[in-house]
Design a protein around this motif. Structure first.
Motif, PDB file in Angstrom:
ATOM      1  N   GLY A  61       0.805  -1.223   0.000  1.00  0.00           N
ATOM      2  CA  GLY A  61       0.000   0.000   0.000  1.00  0.00           C
ATOM      3  C   GLY A  61       0.837   1.270   0.000  1.00  0.00           C
ATOM      4  O   GLY A  61       0.385   2.307   0.517  1.00  0.00           O
ATOM      5  N   ILE A  62       2.015   1.232  -0.592  1.00  0.00           N
ATOM      6  CA  ILE A  62       2.917   2.383  -0.602  1.00  0.00           C
ATOM      7  C   ILE A  62       3.046   2.910  -2.023  1.00  0.00           C
ATOM      8  O   ILE A  62       3.323   2.141  -2.956  1.00  0.00           O
TER       9      ILE A  62
ATOM     10  N   THR B  46      -3.302  12.162  10.310  1.00  0.00           N
ATOM     11  CA  THR B  46      -2.542  11.401   9.320  1.00  0.00           C
ATOM     12  C   THR B  46      -3.151  11.630   7.937  1.00  0.00           C
ATOM     13  O   THR B  46      -4.368  11.837   7.797  1.00  0.00           O
ATOM     14  N   ARG B  47      -2.266  11.563   6.924  1.00  0.00           N
ATOM     15  CA  ARG B  47      -2.731  11.795   5.558  1.00  0.00           C
ATOM     16  C   ARG B  47      -1.875  10.995   4.577  1.00  0.00           C
ATOM     17  O   ARG B  47      -0.641  11.048   4.630  1.00  0.00           O
TER      18      ARG B  47
ATOM     19  N   PHE C  76      -4.315   3.492  -3.197  1.00  0.00           N
ATOM     20  CA  PHE C  76      -4.287   2.114  -2.685  1.00  0.00           C
ATOM     21  C   PHE C  76      -5.184   1.970  -1.453  1.00  0.00           C
ATOM     22  O   PHE C  76      -5.870   0.950  -1.277  1.00  0.00           O
ATOM     23  N   ALA C  77      -5.211   2.995  -0.577  1.00  0.00           N
ATOM     24  CA  ALA C  77      -6.036   2.931   0.639  1.00  0.00           C
ATOM     25  C   ALA C  77      -7.518   2.926   0.282  1.00  0.00           C
ATOM     26  O   ALA C  77      -8.307   2.160   0.866  1.00  0.00           O
TER      27      ALA C  77
ATOM     28  N   GLY D 257      -9.885   5.042   4.493  1.00  0.00           N
ATOM     29  CA  GLY D 257      -9.809   6.464   4.213  1.00  0.00           C
ATOM     30  C   GLY D 257      -8.368   6.902   3.991  1.00  0.00           C
ATOM     31  O   GLY D 257      -7.416   6.276   4.474  1.00  0.00           O
ATOM     32  N   ALA D 258      -8.234   7.997   3.235  1.00  0.00           N
ATOM     33  CA  ALA D 258      -6.889   8.516   2.952  1.00  0.00           C
ATOM     34  C   ALA D 258      -6.369   9.419   4.062  1.00  0.00           C
ATOM     35  O   ALA D 258      -5.171   9.720   4.102  1.00  0.00           O
TER      36      ALA D 258
END
Length: 373
Positions: free
Chosen positions: A312-313, A343-344, A352-353, A359-360
């Protein structure tokens, strides 16, 4: 009688005027030819140093080569090795104690020719030298009284206690409950090290869990840490990931330390066994409100050279977080705190999220404790 009185009254002023005139007369008006020519002394010439200091006359400068001091040029009577005169403090005023001449600048004094038997430079004005350091003492006074073997043991113990001792340290920077929308969980961040002032073995660990879902992510780092200055350590070692997604191992190189204005900073590069190159940088600052109440802003950013979809990176700036925590130090080793964290995820990481149903970005309130021993 009257005539005699008038005669005395006329002579009296003349009697008192003669000594006054003799004292006010310029001594420099004496004819130098009337004085001896072979190195006359100040007393013989009629010009003493006291009178010369007050400007009443000028002392003749005797010369072994010239019989008459008047024939000596003024340039020969000047001491070229002396510092230039202070215009605010002439020599005659200085000799009477009215002022003190200022010293010439250090570079002027260093460029002046040295006077035989005297040095114009003093203390830190002396030029730096390259003379070898004096040898260490090879003989200890205590050895004259006590056995040498016992004193060697004592000296070794003293060296160990004053710089060569081995120390262990454990720090729990974050141990907190995170209240997030639908995803409450727990987060930790800590490190431990053992070693001396220069070389250390360091272990680091961080991660988070989601209640009801188990471990979301976690990592452990084993690093060799070496001091590269009074405030920074260079680190190298390995990192192992665990949790959701594939387990990965990384070669790690980084740094940590205290930046100017007391900012705690830390950064690292990670090269995985699959060829993925990641980077992380984080920092924080302790702003004291009182001796026990501290506000700590924190920031962290993660980067990747290329996309790593299975983790997920996304490439570039992957994600970042900002936090603000307020803690109360019950003692230095134990401090509970409360705070907020945002966080963001950005770029492909956010994509990917969302594809995974997450959530992003998110905001969470935290309650935890910071401790060390």
């Amino acid at each position: 009688m009257i005539r005699a009185a008038l005669l005395l009254s006329g002579i009296a002023p003349l009697v008192f005027a003669i000594p006054v005139a003799a004292q006010s007369m310029d001594h420099s008006a004496h004819d130098a030819a009337s004085t001896p020519t072979a190195n006359p002394t100040p007393e013989a010439s009629g010009c003493t140093p006291d009178h010369a200091a007050m400007g009443h006359c000028t002392l003749a400068a005797p010369s072994p080569e010239a019989p008459d001091a008047k024939t000596v040029p003024d340039t020969q009577a000047t001491d070229h090795g002396a510092p230039p005169a202070d215009p605010d403090c002439p020599p005659e005023h200085a000799s009477m104690g009215h002022c003190t001449p200022k010293r010439a600048p250090a570079h002027d004094r260093m460029n002046m020719p040295e006077t035989p038997g005297a040095s114009s430079a003093r203390g830190t004005d002396l030029a730096a030298g390259d003379a070898p350091a004096p040898p260490p003492p090879g003989e200890w006074y205590a050895d004259r009284i006590f056995p040498r073997e016992e004193m060697e043991h004592s000296r070794h113990a003293m060296m160990v206690e004053n710089g060569a001792q081995q120390i262990g340290f454990v720090s729990l920077n974050l141990a907190e409950y995170q209240a997030r929308k639908g995803r409450d969980g727990f987060r930790w961040d800590g490190e431990a090290w053992y070693g001396g002032d220069i070389n250390r073995l360091t272990l680091k660990s961080e991660g988070e869990t989601v209640f009801g879902e188990g471990l979301e992510r976690g990592e452990v780092q084993a690093l060799y840490s070496r001091a590269i200055g009074p405030y920074f350590n260079a680190q190298a070692g390995v990192r192992q990931d665990f949790g959701h997604g594939p387990d990965r191992s990384y070669a790690t190189i980084g740094f940590e330390g205290l930046a100017p204005y007391w900012f705690e900073v830390e950064g690292a590069l990670f090269l995985s066994n699959k060829g993925d190159l990641l980077a992380r940088i984080e920092g924080g600052y302790d702003q004291r409100i009182t001796q026990k109440l501290v506000v700590q802003p924190m920031a962290e950013a993660n980067f990747a050279v290329r996309d790593v979809p299975e983790s997920g990176i996304g490439s570039g700036l992957s994600d970042f977080e900002l936090g603000l925590r307020l803690r109360y130090e019950v003692v230095k080793e134990f401090a509970p705190y409360v705070g907020v964290e945002w966080t963001r995820k950005v770029g492909d990481s956010a994509r990917f999220a969302r594809a995974a149903g997450e959530g992003a970005s998110g905001v969470g309130f935290v309650v935890g404790v910071k401790a060390w021993f």
